[in-house]
Scaffold this active site. Sequence first.
Site, PDB file in Angstrom:
ATOM      1  N   ASN A  35      38.571 -14.644  31.775  1.00 31.40           N
ATOM      2  CA  ASN A  35      38.433 -15.010  30.373  1.00 31.40           C
ATOM      3  C   ASN A  35      39.780 -15.574  29.915  1.00 31.40           C
ATOM      4  O   ASN A  35      40.730 -14.832  29.720  1.00 31.40           O
ATOM      5  CB  ASN A  35      38.068 -13.742  29.576  1.00 31.40           C
ATOM      6  CG  ASN A  35      38.054 -13.983  28.073  1.00 31.40           C
ATOM      7  OD1 ASN A  35      38.124 -15.125  27.618  1.00 31.40           O
ATOM      8  ND2 ASN A  35      37.977 -12.902  27.310  1.00 31.40           N
ATOM      9  N   LYS A  48      40.544 -16.912  27.161  1.00 33.44           N
ATOM     10  CA  LYS A  48      40.788 -16.744  25.719  1.00 33.44           C
ATOM     11  C   LYS A  48      41.308 -18.057  25.105  1.00 33.44           C
ATOM     12  O   LYS A  48      40.904 -19.133  25.521  1.00 33.44           O
ATOM     13  CB  LYS A  48      41.725 -15.564  25.480  1.00 33.44           C
ATOM     14  CG  LYS A  48      41.210 -14.287  26.160  1.00 33.44           C
ATOM     15  CD  LYS A  48      41.890 -13.032  25.708  1.00 33.44           C
ATOM     16  CE  LYS A  48      41.289 -11.853  26.462  1.00 33.44           C
ATOM     17  NZ  LYS A  48      41.764 -10.570  25.977  1.00 33.44           N
ATOM     18  N   HIS A  94      32.314 -10.379  22.971  1.00 39.31           N
ATOM     19  CA  HIS A  94      33.649  -9.875  23.321  1.00 39.31           C
ATOM     20  C   HIS A  94      34.230  -9.105  22.133  1.00 39.31           C
ATOM     21  O   HIS A  94      34.009  -9.485  20.980  1.00 39.31           O
ATOM     22  CB  HIS A  94      34.562 -11.041  23.710  1.00 39.31           C
ATOM     23  CG  HIS A  94      35.851 -10.572  24.299  1.00 39.31           C
ATOM     24  ND1 HIS A  94      36.905 -10.164  23.526  1.00 39.31           N
ATOM     25  CD2 HIS A  94      36.231 -10.402  25.593  1.00 39.31           C
ATOM     26  CE1 HIS A  94      37.897  -9.770  24.320  1.00 39.31           C
ATOM     27  NE2 HIS A  94      37.512  -9.909  25.580  1.00 39.31           N
ATOM     28  N   GLU A 103      37.048  -9.055  20.813  1.00 39.70           N
ATOM     29  CA  GLU A 103      37.858  -9.852  19.882  1.00 39.70           C
ATOM     30  C   GLU A 103      36.961 -10.600  18.897  1.00 39.70           C
ATOM     31  O   GLU A 103      37.325 -10.807  17.740  1.00 39.70           O
ATOM     32  CB  GLU A 103      38.776 -10.816  20.663  1.00 39.70           C
ATOM     33  CG  GLU A 103      39.939 -10.052  21.289  1.00 39.70           C
ATOM     34  CD  GLU A 103      40.471 -10.632  22.581  1.00 39.70           C
ATOM     35  OE1 GLU A 103      40.188 -11.798  22.901  1.00 39.70           O
ATOM     36  OE2 GLU A 103      41.187  -9.894  23.299  1.00 39.70           O
ATOM     37  N   GLU A 159      34.381  -3.026  28.382  1.00 36.65           N
ATOM     38  CA  GLU A 159      35.799  -3.254  28.118  1.00 36.65           C
ATOM     39  C   GLU A 159      36.269  -2.311  27.018  1.00 36.65           C
ATOM     40  O   GLU A 159      36.080  -2.600  25.823  1.00 36.65           O
ATOM     41  CB  GLU A 159      36.030  -4.699  27.666  1.00 36.65           C
ATOM     42  CG  GLU A 159      35.606  -5.726  28.684  1.00 36.65           C
ATOM     43  CD  GLU A 159      36.315  -7.058  28.442  1.00 36.65           C
ATOM     44  OE1 GLU A 159      37.049  -7.482  29.331  1.00 36.65           O
ATOM     45  OE2 GLU A 159      36.147  -7.641  27.360  1.00 36.65           O
ATOM     46  N   GLY A 212      44.520  -6.156  27.099  1.00 35.84           N
ATOM     47  CA  GLY A 212      45.812  -6.785  26.807  1.00 35.84           C
ATOM     48  C   GLY A 212      46.948  -5.795  26.593  1.00 35.84           C
ATOM     49  O   GLY A 212      48.031  -6.173  26.164  1.00 35.84           O
ATOM     50  N   SER A 221      43.002  -5.028  31.178  1.00 37.67           N
ATOM     51  CA  SER A 221      44.222  -4.938  31.993  1.00 37.67           C
ATOM     52  C   SER A 221      43.941  -4.819  33.494  1.00 37.67           C
ATOM     53  O   SER A 221      44.641  -4.085  34.201  1.00 37.67           O
ATOM     54  CB  SER A 221      45.108  -3.792  31.504  1.00 37.67           C
ATOM     55  OG  SER A 221      45.500  -4.013  30.158  1.00 37.67           O
ATOM     56  N   GLY A 230      41.424 -10.908  31.711  1.00 37.53           N
ATOM     57  CA  GLY A 230      42.059 -11.768  30.717  1.00 37.53           C
ATOM     58  C   GLY A 230      43.388 -12.291  31.246  1.00 37.53           C
ATOM     59  O   GLY A 230      43.443 -13.266  31.997  1.00 37.53           O
TER      60      GLY A 230
HETATM   61  P1  PGA Z   1      43.030  -8.356  29.670  1.00 35.36           P
HETATM   62  O1  PGA Z   1      41.746  -8.906  28.850  1.00 35.36           O
HETATM   63  O2  PGA Z   1      42.690  -8.438  31.126  1.00 35.36           O
HETATM   64  O3  PGA Z   1      44.152  -9.273  29.275  1.00 35.36           O
HETATM   65  O4  PGA Z   1      43.243  -6.943  29.233  1.00 35.36           O
HETATM   66  C1  PGA Z   1      40.434  -8.601  29.254  1.00 35.36           C
HETATM   67  C2  PGA Z   1      39.439  -9.203  28.291  1.00 35.36           C
HETATM   68  O5  PGA Z   1      39.681  -9.191  27.072  1.00 35.36           O
HETATM   69  O6  PGA Z   1      38.382  -9.714  28.710  1.00 35.36           O
END
Ligand code: PGA
Length: 251
Positions: A9, A11, A95, A97, A167, A173, A213, A234
């Site tokens: 992803n 983003k 997602h 976010e 998630e 993140g 992460s 991500g």
């Molecule tokens: P991250 O994001 O691997 O940077 O933690 C994962 C995601 O939001 O899909």
Amino acid sequence: MRKPVIAGNWKLYKTTPEALELVTSLKPLVENNQGVEIVVAPVFTVLASIKQPLAGSPINLAAQNCHWEEEGAFTGEVSPKMLIDAGCSHVIIGHSERRQYFGETDATVNRKMKAALNAGLTVLFCIGETLAERDAEQTLEVLKTQICGGLEGLSNEQLAKVVIAYEPVWAIGTGKTATNDQAQDAHSFIRGVVGGLYGPAAADAMRILYGGSVKPDNIKGLMAQPDIDGALVGGASLKADSFAAIVNYQN
Ligand code: PGA
């Protein structure tokens, strides 16, 4: 056997030249990996430009969102039909976010899922609890509500093109991955909820990805869990070497 899925992803990162550079470096690193369903999800404006460079590679193209209408007076939206036109086979829906910053609810997620599935896309359906919900011991309840709300009204046939991505919001993140046991517990619970709704065969076939992460150094431990069938990545998907190391976790 559930085929593992490793999805990147991206983003709100990567312009078209940057995306082309990334896929050019990534392709040779993963081209021999037939055992994993590999997906990358760039921003909308990049999709059509990397369709051709990805042709003939095992890398599938996803969008990070879609609208539920096919077309109409919906300024600023992009429909599933248009994503297919741009070269997508997959789409990420719900997602955290988008739920957190753009007001998406289980009801809008459900409308988007139905539209995407009707158009023939495979959906990466995201769920997960916040830290406050985990601390209040509401994790299982939150996951169940999100699953039931997101999948409402979907047939068994439609469900076959859904991949769930668990998630935990507190792990996204932050560098704070769920432990293998925490992730496995959540995944096994999610599979149980799917089984309650659609029966044991559907639950057994459902691919459930972990996200939050994920890095080259923790992917093996996560993938060793019986109910973890892949990862939504991500930060570590923005560089060819780290994403390839995750995709090639079996090597
Ligand atoms: P991250 O994001 O691997 O940077 O933690 C994962 C995601 O939001 O899909």
